[in-house]
Design an enzyme around this catalytic site. Structure first.
Site, PDB file in Angstrom:
ATOM      1  N   GLY A 140       0.855  -1.001  -0.039  1.00 53.90           N
ATOM      2  CA  GLY A 140       0.061   0.048   0.120  1.00 53.90           C
ATOM      3  C   GLY A 140       0.743   1.142  -0.099  1.00 53.90           C
ATOM      4  O   GLY A 140       2.208   1.126   0.533  1.00 53.90           O
TER       5      GLY A 140
ATOM      6  N   GLN B  37       3.061  10.150   1.267  1.00 53.55           N
ATOM      7  CA  GLN B  37       4.222   9.430   1.166  1.00 53.55           C
ATOM      8  C   GLN B  37       5.196   9.482   0.024  1.00 53.55           C
ATOM      9  O   GLN B  37       6.407   9.644   0.320  1.00 53.55           O
ATOM     10  CB  GLN B  37       4.043   7.850   1.463  1.00 53.55           C
ATOM     11  CG  GLN B  37       3.431   7.381   2.794  1.00 53.55           C
ATOM     12  CD  GLN B  37       3.330   6.062   2.700  1.00 53.55           C
ATOM     13  OE1 GLN B  37       2.382   5.257   2.379  1.00 53.55           O
ATOM     14  NE2 GLN B  37       4.491   5.276   3.527  1.00 53.55           N
TER      15      GLN B  37
ATOM     16  N   CYS C 184       5.866   0.256   7.962  1.00 54.41           N
ATOM     17  CA  CYS C 184       5.607   1.604   6.830  1.00 54.41           C
ATOM     18  C   CYS C 184       6.829   1.726   6.264  1.00 54.41           C
ATOM     19  O   CYS C 184       7.856   1.789   6.733  1.00 54.41           O
ATOM     20  CB  CYS C 184       5.067   2.682   8.049  1.00 54.41           C
ATOM     21  SG  CYS C 184       4.749   3.962   6.694  1.00 54.41           S
ATOM     22  N   LEU C 185       6.552   1.976   4.805  1.00 60.26           N
ATOM     23  CA  LEU C 185       7.489   2.552   4.016  1.00 60.26           C
ATOM     24  C   LEU C 185       8.330   3.831   4.486  1.00 60.26           C
ATOM     25  O   LEU C 185       9.316   3.857   3.982  1.00 60.26           O
ATOM     26  CB  LEU C 185       7.114   2.558   2.529  1.00 60.26           C
ATOM     27  CG  LEU C 185       6.770   1.190   2.035  1.00 60.26           C
ATOM     28  CD1 LEU C 185       6.100   1.200   0.416  1.00 60.26           C
ATOM     29  CD2 LEU C 185       7.892   0.029   1.875  1.00 60.26           C
TER      30      LEU C 185
ATOM     31  N   HIS D  72      -4.454   1.641   7.566  1.00 57.18           N
ATOM     32  CA  HIS D  72      -2.998   2.220   7.522  1.00 57.18           C
ATOM     33  C   HIS D  72      -2.948   3.234   6.609  1.00 57.18           C
ATOM     34  O   HIS D  72      -2.625   4.548   7.023  1.00 57.18           O
ATOM     35  CB  HIS D  72      -2.010   1.151   7.202  1.00 57.18           C
ATOM     36  CG  HIS D  72      -0.637   1.464   7.163  1.00 57.18           C
ATOM     37  ND1 HIS D  72       0.272   1.027   8.413  1.00 57.18           N
ATOM     38  CD2 HIS D  72       0.101   2.349   6.394  1.00 57.18           C
ATOM     39  CE1 HIS D  72       1.407   1.725   8.009  1.00 57.18           C
ATOM     40  NE2 HIS D  72       1.383   2.343   6.989  1.00 57.18           N
ATOM     41  N   GLU D  73      -3.444   3.116   5.238  1.00 56.96           N
ATOM     42  CA  GLU D  73      -3.191   4.214   4.363  1.00 56.96           C
ATOM     43  C   GLU D  73      -4.233   5.594   4.691  1.00 56.96           C
ATOM     44  O   GLU D  73      -3.813   6.436   4.319  1.00 56.96           O
ATOM     45  CB  GLU D  73      -3.578   3.642   2.846  1.00 56.96           C
ATOM     46  CG  GLU D  73      -2.733   2.470   2.551  1.00 56.96           C
ATOM     47  CD  GLU D  73      -1.070   2.718   2.851  1.00 56.96           C
ATOM     48  OE1 GLU D  73      -0.780   3.723   2.510  1.00 56.96           O
ATOM     49  OE2 GLU D  73      -0.660   1.656   2.964  1.00 56.96           O
TER      50      GLU D  73
ATOM     51  N   HIS E 174      -2.849   7.790   6.825  1.00 54.79           N
ATOM     52  CA  HIS E 174      -1.659   8.811   6.202  1.00 54.79           C
ATOM     53  C   HIS E 174      -2.174   9.659   5.741  1.00 54.79           C
ATOM     54  O   HIS E 174      -1.826  10.884   5.830  1.00 54.79           O
ATOM     55  CB  HIS E 174      -1.062   7.916   5.191  1.00 54.79           C
ATOM     56  CG  HIS E 174       0.188   7.054   5.572  1.00 54.79           C
ATOM     57  ND1 HIS E 174       1.593   7.523   6.137  1.00 54.79           N
ATOM     58  CD2 HIS E 174       0.557   5.639   5.284  1.00 54.79           C
ATOM     59  CE1 HIS E 174       2.157   6.683   6.323  1.00 54.79           C
ATOM     60  NE2 HIS E 174       1.815   5.365   5.827  1.00 54.79           N
TER      61      HIS E 174
HETATM   62 NI    NI Z   1       2.537   3.663   6.136  1.00 56.17          NI
END
Ligand code: NI
Length: 180
Positions: A46, A51, A97-98, A139-140, A143
């Site tokens: 995702g 991000q 998380c990236l 999660h997304e 963000h």
């Molecule tokens: Ni994340």
């Protein structure tokens, strides 16, 4: 399509409340395509627009096809996502998380959610997600409100550094460890 640079947690853009897309213009469609490519390359399951330093309410998600994961094997591109419904049932699961490379943690999420929004052509969509896909959606969507998964962990023992190679060992959690 092009890869976008993924920003990390010290960047204040990740803490902003992202703005709604009023109209899905060509540059926003291009952004969505770039985000899918960037998510695949990371690799992740995702990615939310903040991000890649775009403060727009947009996220993409894709779980590798698996019979265990409902809704897997499809690419989701959702503009202006909103919850229609969240289950009363909660589940704990491991996330990463990236934008917080090298860390994983245990987060409590709704087991199922129903999300509405717009697709790439601006058409209204409504998606029922459960399990890992529901976790990724939550999660997304966090963000887009400037919330990181670590904000949802109050017990410091429930967040830990990922050791080299450990991602491969966590099996089913790997997808979550690479959540986005
Ligand atoms: Ni994340």
């Amino acid at each position: 399509m092009a890869l976008r640079k993924i920003i990390t947690s010290e960047n204040p853009i990740l803490r902003r409340k992202a703005k709604k897309a009023t109209k899905i213009m060509p540059e926003l469609r291009a952004l969505a395509d770039d985000m899918v490519e960037t998510m695949h390359a990371a690799p992740g399951v995702g990615l939310a627009a903040p991000q890649v330093a775009e403060s727009v309410r947009l996220f993409v998600a894709e779980l590798e096809a698996s019979e265990e994961n409902p809704g897997s094997g499809k690419t989701y591109i959702i503009f202006n996502p909103e919850y229609v419904w969240k289950s009363d049932e909660f589940v704990d699961g491991v996330e990463g998380c990236l934008s917080i490379p090298g860390y994983a943690g245990e987060v409590t999420r709704h087991h199922k959610v129903v999300v509405k929004g717009l697709d790439k052509s601006g058409k209204r969509i409504r998606i029922e997600a459960e399990g890992w896909l529901a976790r990724v959606f939550q999660h997304e969507m966090d963000h887009l409100d400037g919330v990181l998964f670590t904000d949802r962990i109050s017990d410091p023992d429930k967040i830990w550094p990922i050791k080299e190679g450990e991602e491969e060992q966590v099996g089913a959690e790997r997808a979550a460890v690479r959540a986005a």
